[in-house]
Design a protein around this motif. Structure first.
Motif, PDB file in Angstrom:
ATOM      1  N   LEU A 104       0.861  -1.148   0.105  1.00 38.99           N
ATOM      2  CA  LEU A 104      -0.135   0.255   0.043  1.00 38.99           C
ATOM      3  C   LEU A 104       0.742   1.355  -0.009  1.00 38.99           C
ATOM      4  O   LEU A 104       1.675   1.454   0.744  1.00 38.99           O
ATOM      5  CB  LEU A 104      -1.083  -0.258   1.166  1.00 38.99           C
ATOM      6  N   ARG A 105       0.636   2.231  -0.987  1.00 38.59           N
ATOM      7  CA  ARG A 105       1.680   3.182  -1.165  1.00 38.59           C
ATOM      8  C   ARG A 105       0.617   4.560  -1.532  1.00 38.59           C
ATOM      9  O   ARG A 105       0.441   4.738  -2.414  1.00 38.59           O
ATOM     10  CB  ARG A 105       2.611   3.031  -2.303  1.00 38.59           C
ATOM     11  N   PRO A 106       0.734   5.444  -0.313  1.00 40.37           N
ATOM     12  CA  PRO A 106       0.018   6.652  -0.799  1.00 40.37           C
ATOM     13  C   PRO A 106       0.883   7.712  -1.496  1.00 40.37           C
ATOM     14  O   PRO A 106       2.073   7.320  -1.367  1.00 40.37           O
ATOM     15  CB  PRO A 106      -0.152   7.203   0.889  1.00 40.37           C
ATOM     16  N   GLY A 240       3.047  -1.773 -10.208  1.00 45.50           N
ATOM     17  CA  GLY A 240       2.953  -0.994  -9.107  1.00 45.50           C
ATOM     18  C   GLY A 240       4.356  -0.541  -8.651  1.00 45.50           C
ATOM     19  O   GLY A 240       4.518   0.540  -8.242  1.00 45.50           O
ATOM     20  N   ASP A 241       5.440  -1.249  -8.898  1.00 46.94           N
ATOM     21  CA  ASP A 241       6.472  -0.661  -8.404  1.00 46.94           C
ATOM     22  C   ASP A 241       7.025   0.651  -9.135  1.00 46.94           C
ATOM     23  O   ASP A 241       7.359   1.745  -8.827  1.00 46.94           O
ATOM     24  CB  ASP A 241       7.741  -1.938  -8.675  1.00 46.94           C
ATOM     25  N   ILE A 242       6.704   0.497 -10.735  1.00 45.42           N
ATOM     26  CA  ILE A 242       7.048   1.547 -11.236  1.00 45.42           C
ATOM     27  C   ILE A 242       6.089   2.806 -11.265  1.00 45.42           C
ATOM     28  O   ILE A 242       6.680   3.939 -10.953  1.00 45.42           O
ATOM     29  CB  ILE A 242       7.104   1.177 -12.975  1.00 45.42           C
ATOM     30  N   THR A 244       4.647   3.474  -8.593  1.00 38.65           N
ATOM     31  CA  THR A 244       4.843   4.329  -7.400  1.00 38.65           C
ATOM     32  C   THR A 244       5.981   5.021  -7.307  1.00 38.65           C
ATOM     33  O   THR A 244       6.008   6.087  -6.448  1.00 38.65           O
ATOM     34  CB  THR A 244       4.639   3.301  -6.031  1.00 38.65           C
ATOM     35  N   ASP A 245       7.208   4.697  -7.983  1.00 36.96           N
ATOM     36  CA  ASP A 245       8.153   5.789  -8.031  1.00 36.96           C
ATOM     37  C   ASP A 245       7.736   7.173  -8.930  1.00 36.96           C
ATOM     38  O   ASP A 245       8.216   8.278  -8.493  1.00 36.96           O
ATOM     39  CB  ASP A 245       9.362   5.093  -8.771  1.00 36.96           C
ATOM     40  N   LEU A 246       6.943   6.836  -9.932  1.00 39.45           N
ATOM     41  CA  LEU A 246       6.463   7.965 -10.406  1.00 39.45           C
ATOM     42  C   LEU A 246       5.502   8.808  -9.773  1.00 39.45           C
ATOM     43  O   LEU A 246       5.486  10.097  -9.707  1.00 39.45           O
ATOM     44  CB  LEU A 246       5.426   7.532 -11.792  1.00 39.45           C
TER      45      LEU A 246
END
Ligand code: IPM
Ligand code: MG
Length: 349
Positions: A104-106, A240-242, A244-246
């Motif tokens: 989970l990444r706000p 999701g990894d990519i 969330t850095d964006l």
């Protein structure tokens, strides 16, 4: 007072050793003033442990971690240890062994922070990514030999279903009730076709949520050109990894972004970490932004059953950023990690 919650603390490498003590200072203060005691046990696992012993963690590390209520992780990685070794002996085994299938990444641009998107403010960038965290492209299955390499992505119907359901449930609780599913079924003709099918099925149980699917490339563009239309994003492990850095970048700094690796059924400990890495380029200088780690700590308190303490920390973060007096270099200022930690602690009621 209730019995203390037991937390395994793994600062790891690089700036992990700077941001985790900062996080612990803020967390302890917020939790204890709310009558929610925490007991920390530190583990010196990471690349230094690897140089000394040939292993990133003790041989029985996963068994030992299993007894904790949560894991608080800094960052893993060092220039002299190949990333696929450090990561595959530590971060990914923890996520997989404890079935932390939700990442989970706000992704939220907070008032007082200048993001890189021209003309966009906090009202425009307020999303949260629900990243599948246990399978997909990170299955680890494959081979590498002289002729080439093969990497197998594993998508189970059950794995897709549970992450998509979690995302819809979350979207249903948020004011805008929007969900975007990241797919790529135009090119990935097996896994993403199944992904889309499952999303469509689960969506039927959530008529109150408006949802759309986007090919992940188009979704990445949309996060930049029209972020105000995005709320909950659900995606596979790699997508999701990519994204969330964006998402962290458009929220103003990778140094601000927190992440929670959750086992929602609470059969195993969940793990909380800032999404940034060990940042060897600035490690040791005392200038890392501790907010990502502190915010991850707030997510941990929330998960452990202290939502009021979590909210106090989130308010302190928002207040310090809105004041704008204390800014670490990633936010364009000259403040140190210690300055920022003091400012956050001072803002806790
Ligand atoms: C993250 C990181 C990890 C990931 C790496 C270190 C394997 O980028 O937590 O986003 O891709 O999951
Ligand atoms: Mg990442």
């Amino acid at each position: 007072m209730s019995a203390p919650r037991r937390i395994a603390v793994i600062p790891g490498d690089g700036i992990g050793h700077e941001v985790i003590p900062a996080g612990l200072a803020v967390l302890t203060r917020a939790a204890e003033s709310g009558g929610f005691p925490l007991a920390f046990e530190h583990f010196d696992w990471g690349c230094e442990h690897y140089r000394r012993t040939g292993r990133m963690m003790a041989a029985d590390a996963l068994d030992r971690l299993a007894d904790f209520d949560a894991i608080y992780l800094g960052a893993i990685g060092a220039p002299d240890v190949p990333d696929h070794v450090s990561i595959w002996e530590m971060v990914l085994p923890i996520r997989q062994r404890f079935d932390q299938y939700v990442n989970l990444r706000p992704m939220k641009l907070l008032p007082g922070v200048t993001g890189p998107l021209a003309g966009r403010g906090p009202a425009d960038v307020d999303m949260i990514c629900v990243r599948e965290n246990s399978e997909g492209e990170y299955s680890g299955i494959g081979c590498l030999d002289a002729d080439g390499a093969r990497e197998e992505a594993i998508f189970t119907r059950r794995g897709i279903e549970r992450i998509v359901r979690y995302a819809f449930e979350l979207a249903a609780r948020r004011p805008r009730r929007l969900l975007a599913s990241a797919t790529k079924s135009n090119a990935l003709r097996h896994s993403m076709v199944l992904w889309d099918e499952v999303v469509e099925q689960v969506a039927r149980d959530f008529p109150q949520v408006s949802w759309r699917k986007y090919h992940v490339d188009a979704l990445a563009a949309r996060m930049v050109t029209a972020p105000q239309g995005l709320d909950v994003i659900v995606g596979s492990n790699l997508f999701g990894d990519i994204l969330t850095d964006l998402g962290a970048a458009i929220s103003g700094s990778l140094g601000l972004a927190p992440g929670a690796n959750l086992n929602p059924e609470r059969l195993h400990p969940s793990m909380f970490e800032p999404i940034h890495g060990s940042a060897p380029d600035i490690a040791g200088q005392g200038i890392a932004n501790p907010i990502g780690a502190v915010w991850a700590g707030a997510l941990m308190l929330d998960h452990l059953g202290a939502p009021e303490a979590a909210r106090r920390i989130e308010h302190a973060i928002a207040a310090v950023l809105a004041d704008g007096d204390v800014r670490t270099p990633d936010l364009g200022g000259h403040a140190t990690t210690a300055d920022m930690t003091r400012a956050l602690a001072a803002r806790l009621p």
